[in-house]
Write an enzyme that holds these catalytic residues in place. Structure first.
Site, PDB file in Angstrom:
ATOM      1  N   GLY A 157       0.823  -1.209   0.000  1.00 52.05           N
ATOM      2  CA  GLY A 157       0.000   0.000   0.000  1.00 52.05           C
ATOM      3  C   GLY A 157       0.855   1.256   0.000  1.00 52.05           C
ATOM      4  N   GLY A 158       2.066   1.139  -0.538  1.00 52.07           N
ATOM      5  CA  GLY A 158       3.019   2.255  -0.492  1.00 52.07           C
ATOM      6  C   GLY A 158       2.649   3.435  -1.371  1.00 52.07           C
ATOM      7  N   GLY A 212       1.119   5.567   2.814  1.00 46.77           N
ATOM      8  CA  GLY A 212       2.409   5.164   2.240  1.00 46.77           C
ATOM      9  C   GLY A 212       3.207   6.351   1.726  1.00 46.77           C
ATOM     10  N   TYR A 259     -15.371  -4.128   6.794  1.00 47.02           N
ATOM     11  CA  TYR A 259     -13.997  -3.626   6.987  1.00 47.02           C
ATOM     12  C   TYR A 259     -13.564  -3.858   8.433  1.00 47.02           C
ATOM     13  CZ  TYR A 259     -10.504   0.215   7.327  1.00 47.02           C
ATOM     14  OH  TYR A 259      -9.378   0.990   7.548  1.00 47.02           O
ATOM     15  N   LYS A 294     -10.382  -6.118   9.744  1.00 46.27           N
ATOM     16  CA  LYS A 294      -9.270  -5.476  10.445  1.00 46.27           C
ATOM     17  C   LYS A 294      -9.062  -6.112  11.826  1.00 46.27           C
ATOM     18  CE  LYS A 294      -7.739  -2.274   7.608  1.00 46.27           C
ATOM     19  NZ  LYS A 294      -6.335  -2.224   7.168  1.00 46.27           N
ATOM     20  N   HIS A 322     -12.872   9.740   2.036  1.00 42.53           N
ATOM     21  CA  HIS A 322     -13.208  10.134   3.397  1.00 42.53           C
ATOM     22  C   HIS A 322     -13.681  11.589   3.422  1.00 42.53           C
ATOM     23  CE1 HIS A 322     -10.628   6.583   4.293  1.00 42.53           C
ATOM     24  NE2 HIS A 322     -11.610   6.391   5.145  1.00 42.53           N
ATOM     25  N   LYS A 346     -15.266  19.145  -2.897  1.00 43.71           N
ATOM     26  CA  LYS A 346     -16.538  19.865  -3.068  1.00 43.71           C
ATOM     27  C   LYS A 346     -16.359  21.372  -2.944  1.00 43.71           C
ATOM     28  CE  LYS A 346     -19.084  17.197  -0.257  1.00 43.71           C
ATOM     29  NZ  LYS A 346     -20.295  16.616   0.400  1.00 43.71           N
TER      30      LYS A 346
HETATM   31  P1  NAP Z   1      -5.303   4.352   0.152  1.00 42.42           P
HETATM   32  O1  NAP Z   1      -4.790   5.741  -0.026  1.00 42.42           O
HETATM   33  O2  NAP Z   1      -6.604   3.964  -0.423  1.00 42.42           O
HETATM   34  O3  NAP Z   1      -4.173   3.333  -0.371  1.00 42.42           O
HETATM   35  C1  NAP Z   1      -4.474   1.965  -0.405  1.00 42.42           C
HETATM   36  C2  NAP Z   1      -3.221   1.263  -0.848  1.00 42.42           C
HETATM   37  O4  NAP Z   1      -3.471  -0.140  -0.883  1.00 42.42           O
HETATM   38  C3  NAP Z   1      -2.759   1.703  -2.241  1.00 42.42           C
HETATM   39  O5  NAP Z   1      -1.360   1.742  -2.280  1.00 42.42           O
HETATM   40  C4  NAP Z   1      -3.298   0.576  -3.114  1.00 42.42           C
HETATM   41  O6  NAP Z   1      -2.546   0.380  -4.307  1.00 42.42           O
HETATM   42  C5  NAP Z   1      -3.119  -0.608  -2.184  1.00 42.42           C
HETATM   43  N1  NAP Z   1      -3.992  -1.712  -2.579  1.00 42.42           N
HETATM   44  C6  NAP Z   1      -5.353  -1.748  -2.557  1.00 42.42           C
HETATM   45  N2  NAP Z   1      -5.779  -2.935  -3.026  1.00 42.42           N
HETATM   46  C7  NAP Z   1      -4.665  -3.657  -3.357  1.00 42.42           C
HETATM   47  C8  NAP Z   1      -4.443  -4.953  -3.897  1.00 42.42           C
HETATM   48  N3  NAP Z   1      -5.459  -5.758  -4.211  1.00 42.42           N
HETATM   49  N4  NAP Z   1      -3.162  -5.359  -4.105  1.00 42.42           N
HETATM   50  C9  NAP Z   1      -2.128  -4.542  -3.798  1.00 42.42           C
HETATM   51  N5  NAP Z   1      -2.260  -3.309  -3.266  1.00 42.42           N
HETATM   52  C10 NAP Z   1      -3.533  -2.884  -3.063  1.00 42.42           C
HETATM   53  O7  NAP Z   1      -5.378   3.977   1.700  1.00 42.42           O
HETATM   54  P2  NAP Z   1      -4.719   4.687   2.982  1.00 42.42           P
HETATM   55  O8  NAP Z   1      -5.670   5.732   3.490  1.00 42.42           O
HETATM   56  O9  NAP Z   1      -3.298   5.044   2.665  1.00 42.42           O
HETATM   57  O10 NAP Z   1      -4.730   3.479   4.020  1.00 42.42           O
HETATM   58  C11 NAP Z   1      -3.557   2.799   4.340  1.00 42.42           C
HETATM   59  C12 NAP Z   1      -3.873   1.944   5.558  1.00 42.42           C
HETATM   60  O11 NAP Z   1      -4.308   2.797   6.628  1.00 42.42           O
HETATM   61  C13 NAP Z   1      -5.008   0.957   5.308  1.00 42.42           C
HETATM   62  O12 NAP Z   1      -4.692  -0.299   5.894  1.00 42.42           O
HETATM   63  C14 NAP Z   1      -6.210   1.595   6.009  1.00 42.42           C
HETATM   64  O13 NAP Z   1      -7.128   0.616   6.438  1.00 42.42           O
HETATM   65  C15 NAP Z   1      -5.536   2.287   7.157  1.00 42.42           C
HETATM   66  N6  NAP Z   1      -6.306   3.420   7.731  1.00 42.42           N
HETATM   67  C16 NAP Z   1      -6.654   4.478   6.936  1.00 42.42           C
HETATM   68  C17 NAP Z   1      -7.381   5.541   7.521  1.00 42.42           C
HETATM   69  C18 NAP Z   1      -7.802   6.744   6.704  1.00 42.42           C
HETATM   70  O14 NAP Z   1      -8.543   7.586   7.236  1.00 42.42           O
HETATM   71  N7  NAP Z   1      -7.361   6.890   5.459  1.00 42.42           N
HETATM   72  C19 NAP Z   1      -7.726   5.504   8.877  1.00 42.42           C
HETATM   73  C20 NAP Z   1      -7.312   4.425   9.644  1.00 42.42           C
HETATM   74  C21 NAP Z   1      -6.600   3.378   9.061  1.00 42.42           C
HETATM   75  P3  NAP Z   1      -2.923   1.234  -5.645  1.00 42.42           P
HETATM   76  O15 NAP Z   1      -2.425   2.617  -5.406  1.00 42.42           O
HETATM   77  O16 NAP Z   1      -2.196   0.530  -6.739  1.00 42.42           O
HETATM   78  O17 NAP Z   1      -4.431   1.186  -5.769  1.00 42.42           O
HETATM   79  O1  GFB Z   2     -14.448   9.955   6.662  1.00 44.74           O
HETATM   80  P1  GFB Z   2     -15.852   9.477   6.649  1.00 44.74           P
HETATM   81  O2  GFB Z   2     -16.496   9.236   5.320  1.00 44.74           O
HETATM   82  O3  GFB Z   2     -15.985   8.126   7.433  1.00 44.74           O
HETATM   83  O4  GFB Z   2     -16.736  10.572   7.467  1.00 44.74           O
HETATM   84  P2  GFB Z   2     -16.136   7.802   8.991  1.00 44.74           P
HETATM   85  C1  GFB Z   2     -18.128  10.444   7.454  1.00 44.74           C
HETATM   86  C2  GFB Z   2     -18.743  11.582   8.265  1.00 44.74           C
HETATM   87  O5  GFB Z   2     -18.540  12.846   7.584  1.00 44.74           O
HETATM   88  C3  GFB Z   2     -20.255  11.378   8.340  1.00 44.74           C
HETATM   89  C4  GFB Z   2     -19.821  13.361   7.141  1.00 44.74           C
HETATM   90  O6  GFB Z   2     -20.745  11.991   9.504  1.00 44.74           O
HETATM   91  C5  GFB Z   2     -20.720  12.126   7.089  1.00 44.74           C
HETATM   92  O7  GFB Z   2     -22.096  12.521   7.188  1.00 44.74           O
HETATM   93  N1  GFB Z   2     -19.630  13.996   5.830  1.00 44.74           N
HETATM   94  C6  GFB Z   2     -20.029  15.259   5.518  1.00 44.74           C
HETATM   95  C7  GFB Z   2     -19.022  13.460   4.761  1.00 44.74           C
HETATM   96  N2  GFB Z   2     -19.727  15.551   4.240  1.00 44.74           N
HETATM   97  C8  GFB Z   2     -19.080  14.433   3.748  1.00 44.74           C
HETATM   98  C9  GFB Z   2     -18.498  14.137   2.489  1.00 44.74           C
HETATM   99  O8  GFB Z   2     -18.500  14.946   1.544  1.00 44.74           O
HETATM  100  N3  GFB Z   2     -17.897  12.905   2.361  1.00 44.74           N
HETATM  101  C10 GFB Z   2     -17.876  12.000   3.381  1.00 44.74           C
HETATM  102  N4  GFB Z   2     -17.258  10.813   3.194  1.00 44.74           N
HETATM  103  N5  GFB Z   2     -18.448  12.233   4.600  1.00 44.74           N
HETATM  104  C11 GFB Z   2     -14.876   5.678   8.195  1.00 44.74           C
HETATM  105  C12 GFB Z   2     -15.100   4.192   8.085  1.00 44.74           C
HETATM  106  O9  GFB Z   2     -15.889   6.220   9.005  1.00 44.74           O
HETATM  107  O10 GFB Z   2     -13.646   5.966   8.840  1.00 44.74           O
HETATM  108  C13 GFB Z   2     -13.991   3.562   7.315  1.00 44.74           C
HETATM  109  O11 GFB Z   2     -16.351   3.949   7.440  1.00 44.74           O
HETATM  110  C14 GFB Z   2     -12.624   4.081   7.671  1.00 44.74           C
HETATM  111  O12 GFB Z   2     -14.062   2.160   7.511  1.00 44.74           O
HETATM  112  C15 GFB Z   2     -12.584   5.548   8.040  1.00 44.74           C
HETATM  113  O13 GFB Z   2     -12.062   3.334   8.696  1.00 44.74           O
HETATM  114  C16 GFB Z   2     -11.299   5.908   8.756  1.00 44.74           C
HETATM  115  O14 GFB Z   2     -15.112   8.494   9.775  1.00 44.74           O
HETATM  116  O15 GFB Z   2     -17.573   7.997   9.372  1.00 44.74           O
END
Ligand code: NAP
Ligand code: GFB
Length: 314
Positions: free
Chosen positions: A10-11, A16, A138, A142, A181, A189
């Site tokens: 996921g780099g 990453g 999810y 996890k 997210h 937006k």
């Molecule tokens: P991201 O930006 O969506 O990146 C996902 C990464 O996983 C990309 O490098 C993607 O590769 C790779 N990937 C997805 N499917 C794959 C597959 N089938 N084979 C190989 N690689 C694959 O996600 P992120 O936000 O960086 O998340 C990284 C980690 O942090 C995840 O484990 C996520 O659950 C965790 N996390 C994220 C958040 C958050 O708010 N973003 C919060 C808590 C935990 P490609 O670029 O080639 O698609």
């Molecule tokens: O980041 P988010 O989509 O996920 O945030 P969660 C959702 C919250 O933001 C809700 C409000 O309260 C939405 O109503 N919101 C307002 C919006 N405007 C927007 C918008 O334009 N886009 C989005 N996406 N939300 C996720 C988990 O929960 O947290 C995933 O479902 C993941 O599994 C992630 O782990 C870190 O924070 O609610």
């Protein structure tokens, strides 16, 4: 002589890319880092996963790869999020064991904790009840990382551990409005509303509370966990600060110097109201760690988005 070869699955993603950025100034001479994307190997395939371990023979693995999405992406595809993440996680941990990887750090999330819980949530509460319905797929995938880590430790003595970040945002995020997210979605937006002269739309009531960590801060903590953290049990990586969706939306508008109208689409889901996680365990290890102020982090991310609007994920 290279001592540690670290494979970052996921780099190419948000987290990453943050780690890659921090390593520009923080890598050690005996470390080699390999950042994978799905182009290097589809980790859903056991054979493609094995081929990448055969090729690089890593001594450490930072497992970030996952099917990731915001609330609305999860609500539409819980079965896919469950199966795809289970498959990737099992392939990575099985190959890490087969190729004698010394240490694996995988990634959970504060959104996988029990929905009905007391606050603040801490690491011991991970399996104390079902997760929020919106992202049960999810969440269970996890949580199984923590269970599999325990299995590999008890049966084989493997040092496979995990971290539990709160919501992450920053450069290289997924700015797709439907799949991403909240922070990148709102930034996209705001950009479109400013360009089109239309109203800025916040989904839901704006009342839910979130902890948001800047991807560069998370990267610094991830590198510390890989190098220094010795426990098998997970560690929460979250800020002390909690903020409402409404307040974070207005910080984004401030960063855009947006002057248009603002609407709340209250027919859209709010998801979890809060998932307040305690970083007490982290503070015991790193009492002096400084998080980037959220206004600074939002401003930097908005500037990155504007500069990379044509090529970023949106
Ligand atoms: P991201 O930006 O969506 O990146 C996902 C990464 O996983 C990309 O490098 C993607 O590769 C790779 N990937 C997805 N499917 C794959 C597959 N089938 N084979 C190989 N690689 C694959 O996600 P992120 O936000 O960086 O998340 C990284 C980690 O942090 C995840 O484990 C996520 O659950 C965790 N996390 C994220 C958040 C958050 O708010 N973003 C919060 C808590 C935990 P490609 O670029 O080639 O698609
Ligand atoms: O980041 P988010 O989509 O996920 O945030 P969660 C959702 C919250 O933001 C809700 C409000 O309260 C939405 O109503 N919101 C307002 C919006 N405007 C927007 C918008 O334009 N886009 C989005 N996406 N939300 C996720 C988990 O929960 O947290 C995933 O479902 C993941 O599994 C992630 O782990 C870190 O924070 O609610």
């Amino acid at each position: 002589m290279v001592k540690e070869v670290t494979l970052v699955t996921g780099g190419s993603g948000l987290v990453g890319k943050g780690i890659e950025k921090i390593l520009e100034t923080d890598s050690l001479p005996d470390e080699e880092w390999i950042f994978l994307s799905s182009k290097d190997a589809n980790l859903l395939s056991e054979s493609e996963t094995e081929a990448v371990f055969e090729k690089y023979r890593p001594t450490r693995v930072l497992h970030l790869a996952a099917q990731v999405g915001g609330l609305f992406a999860n609500m539409k595809a819980n079965c896919d999020f469950l199966r795809n993440n289970m498959k990737m996680n099992d392939n990575i941990l099985a190959m890490s064991h087969k190729y004698n990887v010394k240490k694996v750090v995988s990634c959970l999330s504060t959104c996988i904790f029990p929905d009905k819980t007391t606050y603040p949530i801490d690491e011991t509460m991970l399996h104390n009840g079902p997760p929020h319905d919106s992202n049960f797929g999810y969440s269970y995938a996890k949580r199984m990382i923590d269970v599999i880590n325990r299995g590999y430790y008890e049966q084989y003595g493997c040092q496979f551990t995990s971290v539990i970040p709160c919501n992450v945002f920053g450069p290289h995020d997924n700015f797709n409005i439907q799949q991403g997210h909240v922070i990148p979605g709102l930034m996209h937006k705001a950009y479109k509303a400013q360009q089109d002269g239309t109203a800025f739309q916040i989904w839901g009531t704006g009342a839910p509370l979130r902890q948001f960590i800047y991807s560069l801060d998370l990267a610094r903590l991830f590198i510390w966990v890989l190098r220094e953290y010795q426990e098998i049990e997970p560690i929460i990586l979250a800020t002390e600060e909690e903020i409402s969706i409404k307040d974070v939306a207005f910080k984004i508008l401030e960063a855009f110097e947006f002057k248009g109208g603002v609407e709340f689409l209250t027919d859209k889901a709010d998801g979890q109201f809060k998932k307040t996680a305690s970083n007490t365990k982290l503070r015991k290890y790193l009492p002096e760690f400084k998080f980037t102020p959220i206004d600074v982090a939002i401003k930097e991310t908005v500037e990155w988005f504007k500069a990379n609007h044509e090529t970023c994920r949106k």
